[in-house]
Design an enzyme around this catalytic site. Structure first.
Site, PDB file in Angstrom:
ATOM      1  N   LYS A 266       0.840  -1.195   0.000  1.00  0.00           N
ATOM      2  CA  LYS A 266       0.000   0.000   0.000  1.00  0.00           C
ATOM      3  C   LYS A 266       0.880   1.253   0.000  1.00  0.00           C
ATOM      4  CE  LYS A 266      -3.880  -1.833   2.757  1.00  0.00           C
ATOM      5  NZ  LYS A 266      -4.965  -1.632   1.781  1.00  0.00           N
ATOM      6  N   GLU A 338      -6.216  -9.579   0.635  1.00  0.00           N
ATOM      7  CA  GLU A 338      -5.904 -10.731   1.489  1.00  0.00           C
ATOM      8  C   GLU A 338      -7.055 -11.152   2.400  1.00  0.00           C
ATOM      9  OE1 GLU A 338      -5.321  -7.679   2.328  1.00  0.00           O
ATOM     10  OE2 GLU A 338      -6.270  -7.753   4.296  1.00  0.00           O
ATOM     11  N   ARG A 340     -10.266 -11.573   1.886  1.00  0.00           N
ATOM     12  CA  ARG A 340     -11.135 -12.622   1.342  1.00  0.00           C
ATOM     13  C   ARG A 340     -10.439 -13.980   1.368  1.00  0.00           C
ATOM     14  NH1 ARG A 340     -11.618  -9.304  -4.170  1.00  0.00           N
ATOM     15  NH2 ARG A 340     -11.244  -7.656  -2.643  1.00  0.00           N
TER      16      ARG A 340
END
Ligand code: BES
Ligand code: ZN
Ligand code: ZN
Length: 488
Positions: A266, A338, A340
């Site tokens: 990110k 990540e 899910r």
């Protein structure tokens, strides 16, 4: 905070601060009406006037607090006023106060007392665990409130206030977990927290460590946790047991104690709040605490999948194909999707309880913030009756949810060519495709997914019972839903 119920007239009890809540247009009690011009206090919503009443009145300071018009005084109004009373006590640096209501609310006394106590408990919460300069006006803590009642209402108000206090504490517990920094609340520590919760409440708690996850094939959780020195874990918290007439409800929480994005790293600003990526699990922890303390006549199983998503030479990669606990394979396109992946294991695991419903809570997608903003939880699922119940619970609890569709065409979007599923389907309908991914792991069980990526965190509290940062969202919603099931 300690909330007690006392019999009598608050105006005649000695206190550093008394708070008298008055409906709009209601006359003030004769003892105080002459202390101010009538037009200075009308009781409009949230209006406040501070008086220094002369002897023989009990309170040294008397705060008049407006409840607004009687016909608009709903449950949420009472939460607000309860919290406002605490805010004022804090501002005056008074640790203990008395509080009473002039006139009859349009809702039941039980609901009013419940909401009042919820509001006070939530309004009193601040996260000062890491502050060393505590003795400032800002960090002043309000510790006690005494709610005054007529003798004939004592019992109903006491039980309402007890409920509100238990729910409020469930929320502040969740806020504490969300506000805890990632280094201090690792997946393993979250497991310890589950054990402590079990010891405190009587919940039956089981925690799987990395070795146990490996042995049992939790491929999703293991893949996501691989890149971190902090090993993943899985928690089972159980209240009651399955029997005829007692439905089993599974609550499933996403417990990413920190989400850096992994190799699909990110940007810095998006990572700032990512210690909160376990807010779904915090909601499950908070709800399980409340369920146990209320001893609801239900079988409730809380399942939390926990990992830390980090970039390293050992991380799972884009292009990897993960075999999940269900046996289904997942093509990883973006390691930042990540949630899910770890949830797929937890959701599949939930099926073994043959549940009447699986309700899953997660900070799953940034897309839900684009769709609904920072204050609304997105709800998705395929069982309309379950969605309706949760929506209703959202209205009553004050934690509102809004539904997005889950039509067949969305399910097609997460199919992969090389594996059974892919973990990303691009930006369009990002929240929905994440939900359809999850739905592939629940079989035919009624399933609802709550996306709290927006609502789990706030930088600008807007209601008096909110506090900056972790909101504890989900606890009140889940508890209201479960209490509804327990009633019928
Ligand atoms: N934890 C994030 C979602 C999130 C974003 C929570 C903002 C709170 C605030 C999640 O794991 C994530 O990164 N999702 C990606 C998915 C995408 C790569 C398909 C996202 O939403 O960008
Ligand atoms: Zn992510
Ligand atoms: Zn995440």
């Amino acid at each position: 905070m300690e909330i007690s119920v006392k019999i009598g007239n608050m105006l005649h009890e000695v206190a550093e601060l008394g708070v008298l809540c008055v409906f709009e247009g209601n006359p003030l009690p004769p003892e105080i009406a002459h202390l101010l011009p009538a037009e200075d206090f009308r009781g409009t919503a949230n209006q406040k006037v501070l008086l220094y009443p002369p002897a023989p009145l009990g309170p040294r300071r008397l705060l008049l607090l407006g409840l607004g018009s009687v016909d608009k005084a709903d449950i949420e109004r009472f939460r607000h006023v309860g919290a406002l009373a605490v805010q004022e006590a804090r501002a005056l640096q008074v640790a203990e106060f008395t509080i009473g209501v002039q006139g009859m609310p349009p809702i039941s006394l039980f609901d009013a007392a419940d909401a009042f106590a919820e509001g006070m408990e939530m309004g009193a919460y601040r996260f000062w665990r890491y502050r060393t300069n505590l003795h400032t006006a800002q960090t002043f803590e309000v510790t006690k409130a005494a709610v005054f009642a007529q003798p004939e209402n004592d019992e109903i108000i006491s039980s309402g206030a007890r409920l509100g206090q238990i729910i409020g504490r469930g929320v502040t517990y969740a806020r504490d977990l969300v506000n805890s920094p990632g280094y201090s609340l690792t997946p393993e520590k979250l497991g310890d927290e589950a054990v402590a919760l079990g010891q405190r409440t009587g919940l039956k708690v089981t925690v799987f460590n990395k070795a146990q996850l490996t042995e049992q094939g939790f491929g999703g959780i293991l893949a996501v946790g691989k890149g971190s020195v902090n090993e993943p874990s899985f928690m089972i918290m159980e209240h009651g047991q399955a029997s005829a007439g007692t439905p089993t409800i599974c609550l499933v929480g996403k417990g990413l104690t920190f989400d850096s994005g992994g190799l699909s790293l990110k940007p810095a600003d998006a990572m700032e709040t990512m210690k909160s990526d376990m807010a779904g699990s915090a909601a499950v922890f908070g709800a399980m605490q409340v369920v146990a303390e209320l001893n609801l006549p239900l079988h409730v199983v809380g399942l939390v999948a926990s990992a830390e998503n980090m970039p390293s030479g050992d991380s799972y990669r884009p292009g990897d194909i993960v075999t999940t606990l269900s046996g289904k394979t997942v093509e990883v396109l973006n390691t930042d999707a990540e949630g899910r992946i770890i949830l797929s294991d937890a959701l599949f695991y939930a099926q073994r309880y043959n549940p009447a419903a699986i309700v899953e809570v997660s900070t799953l997608t940034g897309a839900i913030i684009i769709a609904l903003g920072m204050r609304t939880t997105g709800i998705m699922g395929t069982d309309q009756a379950l969605l309706d119940r949760l929506s209703k619970a959202g209205e009553v609890s004050g934690e509102r949810v809004w539904a997005l569709p889950m039509w067949d065409e969305y399910h097609q979007m997460v199919k992969s060519e090389v594996a059974d599923l892919k973990n990303m389907a691009g930006r369009p309908a990002g929240s929905i495709t994440a939900a359809t991914f999850l739905a592939a792991f629940v079989g035919d069980y009624p399933f609802a997914h709550l996306d709290i990526a927006g609502s789990a965190w706030t930088n600008s509290p807007a209601k008096p019972y909110e506090s900056a940062r972790g909101t504890g969202v989900g606890v009140r919603l889940l508890v209201e839903y479960l209490r509804g099931l327990a009633r019928n």
